[in-house]
Each structure stands twice: as structure tokens, then as C-alpha cells.
Design a protein around this motif. Structure first.
Motif, short mmCIF file in Angstrom:
data_model
loop_
_atom_site.label_atom_id
_atom_site.label_comp_id
_atom_site.label_asym_id
_atom_site.label_seq_id
_atom_site.Cartn_x
_atom_site.Cartn_y
_atom_site.Cartn_z
N ASP A 71 2.39 -1.66 4.52
CA ASP A 71 2.06 -0.24 4.47
C ASP A 71 3.32 0.61 4.39
O ASP A 71 4.22 0.49 5.22
CB ASP A 71 1.26 0.06 5.74
CG ASP A 71 0.85 1.51 5.85
OD1 ASP A 71 1.29 2.33 5.02
OD2 ASP A 71 0.07 1.83 6.76
N TYR A 128 -7.41 -8.96 6.58
CA TYR A 128 -5.98 -8.92 6.27
C TYR A 128 -5.20 -8.45 7.50
O TYR A 128 -5.75 -7.82 8.40
CB TYR A 128 -5.70 -7.94 5.13
CG TYR A 128 -6.01 -8.46 3.75
CD1 TYR A 128 -6.96 -9.46 3.56
CD2 TYR A 128 -5.38 -7.96 2.62
CE1 TYR A 128 -7.26 -9.94 2.29
CE2 TYR A 128 -5.67 -8.42 1.35
CZ TYR A 128 -6.61 -9.41 1.18
OH TYR A 128 -6.90 -9.88 -0.06
N LEU A 166 -1.31 -6.53 4.31
CA LEU A 166 -1.16 -5.18 3.77
C LEU A 166 0.18 -4.67 4.26
O LEU A 166 0.39 -4.52 5.46
CB LEU A 166 -2.24 -4.26 4.33
CG LEU A 166 -3.68 -4.59 3.99
CD1 LEU A 166 -4.61 -3.69 4.80
CD2 LEU A 166 -3.93 -4.40 2.50
N VAL A 219 0.85 -1.18 0.00
CA VAL A 219 0.00 0.00 0.00
C VAL A 219 0.89 1.23 0.00
O VAL A 219 1.66 1.45 0.94
CB VAL A 219 -0.92 0.04 1.24
CG1 VAL A 219 -1.89 1.21 1.13
CG2 VAL A 219 -1.69 -1.27 1.38
N HIS A 254 -2.43 -5.96 8.85
CA HIS A 254 -1.85 -4.67 8.46
C HIS A 254 -0.48 -4.52 9.10
O HIS A 254 -0.36 -4.51 10.32
CB HIS A 254 -2.79 -3.55 8.93
CG HIS A 254 -2.29 -2.18 8.63
ND1 HIS A 254 -2.64 -1.08 9.38
CD2 HIS A 254 -1.46 -1.72 7.66
CE1 HIS A 254 -2.04 -0.01 8.88
NE2 HIS A 254 -1.34 -0.38 7.85
N CYS A 263 -6.41 1.30 5.11
CA CYS A 263 -5.87 0.04 5.64
C CYS A 263 -6.76 -0.49 6.77
O CYS A 263 -7.07 -1.69 6.81
CB CYS A 263 -4.44 0.23 6.14
SG CYS A 263 -3.23 0.30 4.81
#
Length: 194
Positions: A94, A35, A92, A14, A37, A26
Motif C-alpha cells: 500500500d 491477502y 497488497l 496499490v 495488507h 484494501c
């Protein structure tokens, strides 16, 4: 080489500038899709506050104002991913990769990304949002001049990353100008198609 355990997991990078709203998106993805994060910044902070051996070393590096090595960051990401491998629907990642080399190393050690979600808000929108946040957060770095510098740094670093993954056809660009829900609708259309 990539751990067997992570082979069939969806991995989503992301990418989005400060004030693009990527943190909020997110959170919504975690709620709806289950998911995990992972933000490299959060992982580093958690490790430091845990007081582990690795945490102590990291604290020294950060206090000197130096950057934590790519290897260390990847080891932490991999550990965090493996810890959740049995329960997670996907990951994810980030604010990563910040440069192409990081993306390449990630693939060698962990695995290839399924998608890159590019949370793309215009410069003016991001400046506005960050200034507004500065009024309430008391974050000293949220004044206009600092913000513009941060955005320039961000764009310079991100453009080659986006281009690298565009050539593979896995970039999904979100128009992040709208409301949280409008942006999330776009997110869902991409994730539902996986």
C-alpha cells in the motif's frame, strides 16, 4: 536477489491519493481474498514502537525529519512478507512505490508485482473527502490549502510510476468516484481474473 519463498505469491501494488479510498478498498480485499495488507508507514511505526535496535535508529531519523532509506524500507517489507509467506494468499503493498526507482529496487530484492491497482479519484472528490475527514478526525493537515499541496505532491510523484507499469500492461485503473461497493466491484473483477 528475490527470496525463493515469495516466488509464487501474488504481489499487488496499490496506488491512490490521499482521500481516494484506497485504505477502505484494501480492508475489503483482505476480508474477501485473504491477502496480507502491508503499508510502509504502518511498518515503520510498528518498528519504532517495538523498541528494537532498528526501531531506535528509525526513530532518530524520523525525529530529525529525515527520510528513512529505501534499503531499510525494503528490508522491512521483505521481512514482513516472509513472515506471512506460509499463510498468505498474496500481498497488497500500500502506497508504494512512490517513485520508479523504488519499484525497480523492490523487484531486485523481493520480486515483480502481479498488478498495480490504481485507485483513481478526481481531485475535487479527494479534497471533499479529506475536508470531511478533517471535521471528524481533528487531523491538522486536513485543511483545504494543505490538502491541495498534498495532492499536487502526490500527482507529481505518481504519474511516472503509473506510466512505468502501464508500459508493462499491469496497471488496472479503478474509477474511485463511486460508492465503496461500486469501487470494490471493479476491484473484484480484476482480482478474480488473476
Amino acid at each position: 536477489f528475490p527470496p525463493e519463498k515469495l516466488k509464487h505469491h501474488k504481489i499487488i501494488f496499490v496506488v491512490g491519493g490521499p482521500g481516494s479510498g484506497k485504505g477502505t478498498q484494501c480492508e475489503k480485499i483482505v476480508q474477501k481474498y485473504g491477502y496480507t495488507h502491508l503499508s510502509t508507514g504502518d511498518l515503520l511505526r510498528a518498528e519504532v514502537s517495538s523498541g528494537s535496535e532498528r526501531g531506535k535508529k528509525l526513530k532518530e531519523i524520523m525525529e530529525k525529519g529525515e527520510l528513512v532509506s529505501l534499503d531499510t524500507v525494503l528490508d522491512m517489507l521483505r521481512d514482513a512478507m516472509l513472515a506471512k509467506a506460509d499463510t498468505s494468499k498474496g500481498y497488497l503493498i500500500d502506497g508504494y512505490p512512490r517513485e520508479v526507482k523504488q519499484g525497480e529496487e523492490f523487484e531486485k530484492k523481493i520480486g515483480p508485482p502481479t498488478l498495480l491497482l490504481y485507485v483513481d479519484a478526481g481531485k475535487d472528490t479527494m479534497v471533499k473527502r479529506l475536508l470531511k475527514r478533517g471535521q471528524t478526525s481533528g487531523r491538522v493537515d486536513d485543511n483545504e490549502e494543505t490538502i491541495k499541496k498534498r495532492l499536487e505532491t502526490y500527482y507529481k510523484a505518481t504519474e511516472p510510476v503509473i506510466a512505468f507499469y502501464k508500459s508493462r500492461g499491469i496497471v488496472r485503473q479503478l474509477n474511485a468516484e463511486g460508492t465503496v461497493d461500486e469501487v470494490f466491484k471493479q476491484v473484484c473483477s480484476y482480482l478474480d481474473a488473476l
